[in-house]
Design an enzyme around this catalytic site. Sequence first.
Site, PDB file in Angstrom:
ATOM      1  N   HIS A 222       0.808  -1.221   0.000  1.00  8.80           N
ATOM      2  CA  HIS A 222       0.000   0.000   0.000  1.00  8.80           C
ATOM      3  C   HIS A 222       0.838   1.267   0.000  1.00  8.80           C
ATOM      4  CE1 HIS A 222      -3.094  -2.928   1.009  1.00  8.80           C
ATOM      5  NE2 HIS A 222      -3.794  -2.143   0.226  1.00  8.80           N
TER       6      HIS A 222
ATOM      7  N   ARG B 184     -10.679   3.758  -1.813  1.00  3.53           N
ATOM      8  CA  ARG B 184     -10.219   3.096  -0.588  1.00  3.53           C
ATOM      9  C   ARG B 184     -10.521   4.050   0.566  1.00  3.53           C
ATOM     10  NH1 ARG B 184      -5.598   1.615  -4.249  1.00  3.53           N
ATOM     11  NH2 ARG B 184      -5.379  -0.657  -4.203  1.00  3.53           N
TER      12      ARG B 184
ATOM     13  N   ARG C 248     -15.402   1.607  -1.339  1.00  2.00           N
ATOM     14  CA  ARG C 248     -15.140   0.345  -0.637  1.00  2.00           C
ATOM     15  C   ARG C 248     -15.141   0.597   0.857  1.00  2.00           C
ATOM     16  NH1 ARG C 248      -9.594  -2.766  -1.554  1.00  2.00           N
ATOM     17  NH2 ARG C 248      -8.850  -1.179  -0.109  1.00  2.00           N
TER      18      ARG C 248
ATOM     19  N   GLU D 146     -10.344 -11.125  -4.099  1.00  2.46           N
ATOM     20  CA  GLU D 146      -8.913 -10.900  -3.844  1.00  2.46           C
ATOM     21  C   GLU D 146      -8.285 -11.988  -2.990  1.00  2.46           C
ATOM     22  OE1 GLU D 146      -8.364  -7.098  -1.915  1.00  2.46           O
ATOM     23  OE2 GLU D 146     -10.155  -7.330  -0.700  1.00  2.46           O
TER      24      GLU D 146
ATOM     25  N   ASP E  88      -3.878  -8.400  -3.651  1.00  2.00           N
ATOM     26  CA  ASP E  88      -4.011  -9.413  -2.606  1.00  2.00           C
ATOM     27  C   ASP E  88      -4.148 -10.805  -3.209  1.00  2.00           C
ATOM     28  OD1 ASP E  88      -3.768  -8.111  -0.126  1.00  2.00           O
ATOM     29  OD2 ASP E  88      -5.684  -7.126  -0.473  1.00  2.00           O
TER      30      ASP E  88
ATOM     31  N   ARG F 113       2.992  -8.857  -0.158  1.00  2.00           N
ATOM     32  CA  ARG F 113       3.115  -7.865  -1.236  1.00  2.00           C
ATOM     33  C   ARG F 113       3.965  -6.662  -0.846  1.00  2.00           C
ATOM     34  NH1 ARG F 113      -3.116  -5.653  -1.191  1.00  2.00           N
ATOM     35  NH2 ARG F 113      -2.287  -3.695  -1.948  1.00  2.00           N
TER      36      ARG F 113
ATOM     37  N   CYS G 117      -9.193  -4.011 -10.266  1.00  2.00           N
ATOM     38  CA  CYS G 117      -8.760  -2.755  -9.641  1.00  2.00           C
ATOM     39  C   CYS G 117      -7.420  -2.914  -8.930  1.00  2.00           C
ATOM     40  CB  CYS G 117      -9.821  -2.218  -8.692  1.00  2.00           C
ATOM     41  SG  CYS G 117     -10.215  -3.362  -7.374  1.00  2.00           S
TER      42      CYS G 117
HETATM   43  C1  PEP Z   1      -6.128  -5.489  -4.259  1.00  2.00           C
HETATM   44  O1  PEP Z   1      -5.901  -6.215  -3.293  1.00  2.00           O
HETATM   45  O2  PEP Z   1      -5.778  -5.749  -5.422  1.00  2.00           O
HETATM   46  C2  PEP Z   1      -6.852  -4.223  -4.060  1.00  2.00           C
HETATM   47  C3  PEP Z   1      -7.213  -3.476  -5.085  1.00  2.00           C
HETATM   48  O3  PEP Z   1      -7.069  -3.813  -2.766  1.00  2.00           O
HETATM   49  P1  PEP Z   1      -5.918  -3.150  -1.865  1.00  2.00           P
HETATM   50  O4  PEP Z   1      -4.741  -2.906  -2.754  1.00  2.00           O
HETATM   51  O5  PEP Z   1      -6.482  -1.920  -1.286  1.00  2.00           O
HETATM   52  O6  PEP Z   1      -5.671  -4.213  -0.844  1.00  2.00           O
HETATM   53 MG    MG Z   2      -6.872  -5.814  -1.446  1.00  2.00          MG
END
Ligand code: PEP
Ligand code: MG
Length: 613
Positions: free
Chosen positions: A217, A324, A360, A468, A492, A502, A539
């Site tokens: 993130h 988000r 979300r 995800e 995810d 990640r 996304c």
């Molecule tokens: C993902 O997991 O691909 C996603 C879009 O959500 P985030 O990156 O906010 O976990």
């Molecule tokens: Mg995610």
Amino acid sequence: MKTEAGRTEAAKGKGKARPREVAVAGIPVSPGVAIGPVFDTTDPPAEAPRRAIEAGEVEQEKQKLAGAIAFSRKQVAKLKTRIAVLPEEAQEEIAPLLDAHLMMLGNSRLIRGARKRIETELLGAETAVGDEAEAIATAIVALKDDDKAGLARRAGEVRDIARRLVRNLTATPFRSLKDLPEGCILVAEELTPADAALLDPARVAGVATEEGGADGHTAIMLRALGIPAVLGAHGLTEAAKRGDPAVLDGAAGVVTLHPSAATLAAAKDRLAAFAKERAKLSKLRRLPAETTDGEQVELQANLEIPQELPLIAQAGAMGIGLLRTEFLFMNREDLPDEEAQVEAYTQIVEAMEGQPVTIRVLDWGGEKDMEALAEGVAPVHAGGNPALGLRGLRMLLKRPELLEVQFAAVLRVAAAAGDGDVRLLLPMVTVPEEVRAAREIYERVARRLRRRGEKLPEKLPLLGAMIETPGAALAADAIALEADFFAIGTNDLAMYTLAVDRGEAEVAHLYDPLHPAVLRLVQFATEAALRLRMPVSVCGEMAGNPQLTPLLLGIGLRTFSMNASAIPRVKQAVRALDIGDCARFARRVMEQSDPARIRELVAGFAEGVTERA
Ligand code: PEP
Ligand code: MG
């Protein structure tokens, strides 16, 4: 404690010889070139207010200190393993300092003294550490010794290690990040997503950290802010010193300290080329995202913080495919109430002027730790392994009052907006039952609002599910019966499928969204949605990589949501593609089992498109 790697040569030379150029490689995370002085984050963290404790809290406080010591030891040990990438003379200089830090984190005077202050003076652990470090540092400086510089250095080391401890004890973000010197390259061991959210892209030229992965993130936040960034740059914090001149190349993933004249000139050329390309891409803003054979593709933006709204408008996004909402919960010790949420969502929905906005609900957990939820007003324990614990919808179903406030706020904003302008999205779904349970709460909140006199539309905004986790992807046909739409979160999905964090630099080389297992899950979930004619989008970060556009189109996807700055490049890719070609290409890719071969095919196809375009 910052040493002067690269300066060693200079010190050996005569007069004011230039320090030697040192290049440190990391993970390319956000494109762009930055040229500027290093600003490191060894400053004191947020002002930790003095804290006293009750006699009954001594044991608990000592345990807290023990936890922070163990964590700090791990951090320093990790730094030690990483300096191997630095030039030998720099290693020779740095390694003993790190050993001294490890010793100070053992049974040292600092630690013994801090423990004693907790017991006898009834001080909070961070206050005790700060006081003890100050006492030791003052005593060192007052020693009778001609080597005043040596004494000052030793005192500085004690303060350094105390700062690390206090930072780990208070777990507060670097609030000083808000007002960094203009044009600097920020260098840190680690930035949390909450830290990154505080950065002002107008002030920070670039960011480089030791920790972090390409799709964590923090990386997403930096891309969203358009700040050139390199994460996972091992050895950097030890090599860089505040004020060092540096060049950061976010596309190549390299930070060069003390750049030579040639390196500097090349960086200036790349900076100019980058600006030129951006100007060229901005011309695509008003053109449709349409393939050569007339297929319309929807390119939407992900939004992390409201500051991105102008960038989203500039990029020509067709709405927000992923809002988000974590930003509302970050860097604060209380929770945003319904009114505060209504205000925040209204600002965003109004700015989008009738374009759809998919909101979300809170995805707390994993690396997205938030003070108010971790230990503040609504403590939630994510478990020993937060990525697999109470995260996203799981947590919200355990704490339905949080979900109710958020649903109520979104419903009120949706009622004031046009039909279909607002949609709701549920994060971290693993079983259909979770969507069913969320929908029950959703409908209950709607009934309550109606009783309160709110004029909600008869048909409530759509309620979608993030796909995800591998479980959700493989059960997509069952989840599709409960959800109104899917948003495939490949970040995810790749992490959970491959069992690779990640955001972790050590395993970043194994994080591969082109692994056939990930692609097969994306395909399976997409097909489950398409069979039911249900809307489906991607996304995750894959959506913003133009090299992957042909593959995703070929799998059947037509809606992509990505960081705003990626939209022009993806639009350029879409406009050069033919859907039939994409479908044939995707079939070929999906037959492969070797990720390396898939990467080769993807790169080859993209090159062919560029040549054809
Ligand atoms: C993902 O997991 O691909 C996603 C879009 O959500 P985030 O990156 O906010 O976990
Ligand atoms: Mg995610």
